[in-house]
Enzyme design. Structure first.
Site, short mmCIF file in Angstrom:
data_model
loop_
_atom_site.label_atom_id
_atom_site.label_comp_id
_atom_site.label_asym_id
_atom_site.label_seq_id
_atom_site.Cartn_x
_atom_site.Cartn_y
_atom_site.Cartn_z
N MET A 43 37.31 41.88 33.44
CA MET A 43 35.92 41.75 33.68
C MET A 43 35.67 42.92 34.87
O MET A 43 34.22 43.07 35.42
CB MET A 43 35.33 40.37 34.12
CG MET A 43 35.30 39.68 32.72
SD MET A 43 34.02 38.25 32.80
CE MET A 43 34.23 37.40 34.38
N GLY A 44 36.38 43.76 35.32
CA GLY A 44 36.38 44.71 36.30
C GLY A 44 36.17 44.03 37.67
O GLY A 44 36.77 43.04 38.02
N LEU A 46 38.21 45.14 40.01
CA LEU A 46 39.53 45.20 39.81
C LEU A 46 40.09 44.93 41.49
O LEU A 46 39.65 45.49 42.41
CB LEU A 46 40.15 46.64 39.46
CG LEU A 46 40.01 46.84 38.06
CD1 LEU A 46 40.66 47.92 37.63
CD2 LEU A 46 40.08 45.57 37.25
N GLY A 49 45.63 41.62 42.20
CA GLY A 49 45.91 40.68 41.16
C GLY A 49 45.95 41.23 39.68
O GLY A 49 46.71 41.29 38.98
N HIS A 50 44.59 42.14 39.34
CA HIS A 50 44.51 42.88 38.07
C HIS A 50 45.65 44.07 37.98
O HIS A 50 46.46 43.95 36.77
CB HIS A 50 43.24 43.50 38.09
CG HIS A 50 42.09 42.40 37.93
ND1 HIS A 50 41.27 42.61 38.94
CD2 HIS A 50 41.54 41.66 36.90
CE1 HIS A 50 40.27 41.37 38.70
NE2 HIS A 50 40.52 41.27 37.47
N LYS A 182 46.81 32.56 37.97
CA LYS A 182 45.55 31.83 38.51
C LYS A 182 44.74 31.30 37.62
O LYS A 182 44.09 30.15 37.66
CB LYS A 182 44.83 33.04 39.20
CG LYS A 182 43.53 32.18 39.85
CD LYS A 182 42.91 33.22 40.57
CE LYS A 182 42.16 34.12 39.93
NZ LYS A 182 40.96 33.71 39.33
N ASP A 183 44.64 31.78 36.27
CA ASP A 183 43.70 31.21 35.21
C ASP A 183 44.69 30.68 34.08
O ASP A 183 44.75 31.09 33.04
CB ASP A 183 42.68 32.56 34.55
CG ASP A 183 41.95 32.89 35.47
OD1 ASP A 183 40.95 32.21 36.21
OD2 ASP A 183 42.17 34.20 35.90
N SER A 224 38.03 38.44 41.97
CA SER A 224 36.68 39.11 42.02
C SER A 224 35.58 38.41 43.03
O SER A 224 34.93 39.01 43.66
CB SER A 224 36.23 39.63 40.77
OG SER A 224 37.30 40.43 40.07
#
Length: 339
Positions: A43-44, A46, A49-50, A182-183, A224
């Site tokens: 979802m941007g 960034l 982690g991304h 994390k998710d 984020s």
């Protein structure tokens, strides 16, 4: 003819696609050339982690696609859709800087190949509102796996996630896809979705779950939403991780689930008292601390211990002021998930 959406995009050395049709033309060439495509949906806003997911994809695929789309279907009406951080110019700069040697051929350096930045109308042709009761069109649910853990606090969240990721998989058609631990509930739910819907891009074994990236000093899981934290909020934000570690230690010592949760809650309560003593201007409210069977997401019985279950998700959510933090630890045979 250049569209207004294209005109408003930042300049980038990485090809940016805003429509399904334009992206599919690019993807068809990759198919024709026999190229593997890795995919990192975001979802941007960034952060590292991304970028750790992007690096994993760059190392193991010929081409890597990153999507940036703030998905309205996974935000409840009272949540932060309007204020969610949108930092596309900075996101593109970060992606342009990524250069990773190929795992198969280290002399070959890979950089991100494409960024998919669709509009809301492109992703939801029938329209979308945040109130589920008023939505029209086609949506995806993974029955029996979205109401536990995060689903207790966010009952429509996984419906929105499952819907948008199914759409993204249909558009991107990745060989491999990458998600963060994390998710963890989201990642495992999506692995089940891919299997149940018989998707070929990606196949279930090609949906990869990568360990959580953390602040090297505090252990705080990168997110984020950490950008919302105040100075004092940052000081107490690692509490959730510390609470989960206390429960992990109790579990590994052979204690019951009940004792593990009590140990975790004690850490949170102690830090609350300490923050007050230190004069920190911050509120902390525990949303949940729970232990769930990693295969079914069912809540563990209070008397169960390490000898009774092969793989457990120990997870929690902590509200620090208005910022909701989540984290988890996998207990047991983690190679079943992080293989």
């Amino acid at each position: 003819m250049t569209s207004k959406a294209t005109e408003s995009l930042p300049v980038s050395s990485i090809p940016i696609f805003t429509t399904v049709a334009d992206y599919r033309a690019w993807r068809n060439k990759a198919f024709a050339d026999g190229k593997t495509v890795g995919f990192v949906p975001t979802m941007g806003a960034l952060h590292d982690g991304h970028l750790s997911l992007v690096r994993e994809s760059l190392a193991h695929n010929d081409l890597t696609v990153v999507s940036i789309f703030v998905n309205p279907a996974q935000f409840a009406p009272h949540e932060d859709l309007a204020t969610y951080p949108r930092t596309l110019p900075r996101d593109l700069e970060l992606l342009e800087a990524e250069k990773v040697p190929s795992a198969a051929s280290p002399s070959e350096v890979h950089t991100p190949s494409a960024v998919f930045v669709p509009t809301v109308s492109e992703m939801y042709p029938s329209g979308i509102v945040q109130n589920v009761a008023e939505q029209k069109g086609t949506f995806i649910e993974v029955k029996g796996y979205g109401h536990q853990m995060e689903g207790v606090s966010r009952p429509t969240f996984f419906r929105g996630v499952a819907t948008v990721v199914t759409k993204l998989f249909n558009v991107v058609q990745p060989t491999n896809a990458y998600f963060g631990q994390k998710d963890i509930q989201q990642a495992l739910l999506l692995k089940r979705l891919v299997r149940d819907l018989l998707l070929s891009h990606p196949e279930p074994s090609n949906l990869h779950i990568i360990p959580t990236t953390r602040d090297s000093t505090t252990g705080l899981a990168l997110s984020s939403r950490n950008a919302y934290l105040s100075t004092d909020g940052y000081k107490v934000a690692p509490t959730l991780r510390q609470a989960l570690q206390a429960a992990e230690a109790a579990w590994n010592a052979g204690h019951s689930k009940k004792k593990c949760i009590e140990a975790a809650i004690a850490v949170v309560e102690s830090r609350k008292a300490q923050a007050q003593t230190e004069g920190l201007d911050v509120t902390m409210k525990l949303d949940y601390l729970e232990m769930n069977n990693a295969h079914t997401f069912d809540i563990l019985d209070h008397q169960l211990s390490k000898k009774d279950v092969d793989l457990v998700i120990l997870s929690g959510a902590l509200n620090v002021d208005k910022t909701r933090l989540i984290d988890n630890i996998l207990l047991g045979d983690t190679q079943q998930v992080l293989g």
